[in-house]
Design an enzyme around this catalytic site. Sequence first.
Site, mmCIF file in Angstrom:
data_model
loop_
_atom_site.group_PDB
_atom_site.id
_atom_site.type_symbol
_atom_site.label_atom_id
_atom_site.label_comp_id
_atom_site.label_asym_id
_atom_site.label_seq_id
_atom_site.Cartn_x
_atom_site.Cartn_y
_atom_site.Cartn_z
ATOM 1 C CG ASN A 140 -2.585 -3.548 -6.401
ATOM 2 O OD1 ASN A 140 -1.513 -3.639 -5.807
ATOM 3 N ND2 ASN A 140 -3.691 -4.119 -5.955
ATOM 4 C CG ASP B 178 -2.093 -11.808 -2.817
ATOM 5 O OD1 ASP B 178 -1.786 -10.621 -3.027
ATOM 6 O OD2 ASP B 178 -3.189 -12.290 -3.155
ATOM 7 C CG HIS C 211 -8.140 -4.262 2.425
ATOM 8 N ND1 HIS C 211 -8.197 -3.251 1.491
ATOM 9 C CD2 HIS C 211 -7.960 -5.410 1.726
ATOM 10 C CE1 HIS C 211 -8.060 -3.770 0.272
ATOM 11 N NE2 HIS C 211 -7.913 -5.080 0.391
ATOM 12 N NE ARG D 65 -3.518 -2.785 0.380
ATOM 13 C CZ ARG D 65 -3.953 -3.624 -0.533
ATOM 14 N NH1 ARG D 65 -3.545 -3.533 -1.786
ATOM 15 N NH2 ARG D 65 -4.811 -4.583 -0.210
#
Length: 348
Positions: free
Chosen positions: A45, A251, A255, A21
């Site tokens: 991403n 992975d 969050h 992030r």
Amino acid sequence: MTAPSQVLKIRRPDDWHLHLRDGDMLKTVVPYTSEIYGRAIVMPNLAPPVTTVEAAVAYRQRILDAVPAGHDFTPLMTCYLTDSLDPNELERGFNEGVFTAAKLYPANATTNSSHGVTSVDAIMPVLERMEKIGMPLLVHGEVTHADIDIFDREARFIESVMEPLRQRLTALKVVFEHITTKDAADYVRDGNERLAATITPQHLMFNRNHMLVGGVRPHLYCLPILKRNIHQQALRELVASGFNRVFLGTDSAPHARHRKESSCGCAGCFNAPTALGSYATVFEEMNALQHFEAFCSVNGPQFYGLPVNDTFIELVREEQQVAESIALTDDTLVPFLAGETVRWSVKQ
């Protein structure tokens, strides 16, 4: 009198699939990886995604700034493939040592993938350039057509996208990331030396029953989604066999709690704190600890053409309880296996 705890010494591992992030979240999660792993392939991403050399250099610096003193950690950056990406920019980044690999997200397959690739044909010039320069392609292997069942999306991707792509670009190095099905395990095992795979701890430890029976467990919800037991067993058997083109890729995907425990929750497991011990548990259960070090520390560098790490870490087999949560600035982060007792952990 307690029995002496068992210690497992392995070459320092690498994480070949990681989400860090940005901003405050990045500062919180980086140390959980950098204290254990020598290197990690960092996913691009972000919003907006990492599509230029300049953006990757800046992101790498933000990661390095978050690494605590005393940790020896190298982030390996990736380029987010889009329909409009310039092959020259990609090649420049690879030649300058900024990009280690490039990531193919089918559009809307997972978190922050709306900029992803609409079709392989749309990026064929980029893929041809990657084949020519020897740059690995990392693939989120799911089709995203609305009419295809979520549990079938990986298997359908193999037949409709992956196999035609590899037939067309026979020299392209491909990592089939976070595989979740027997179909993918068989496909990678039967492939050639230019095809490898990563597997997450959650897909080795759990199947969809664990996520859905007796209540929905949002912290096991990730993409690709957990599959039925026969697929979990196939993944476990693949790693336990000592197959050398499968390697550690957590992975880990953090969050904030309120984004996971929600009426429309986000996909991703934050497993960085507990992943290595989880993998050790699986290898022990499969009577395959002799293959554990290769999976964690050797197979990945071998496929990428990089040296193995020259330092070592130790795992200890003694029961420890995982924290219920980790503080964020204005929320909390729930780690994989939160509140549970685990068998293996990294020796501090």
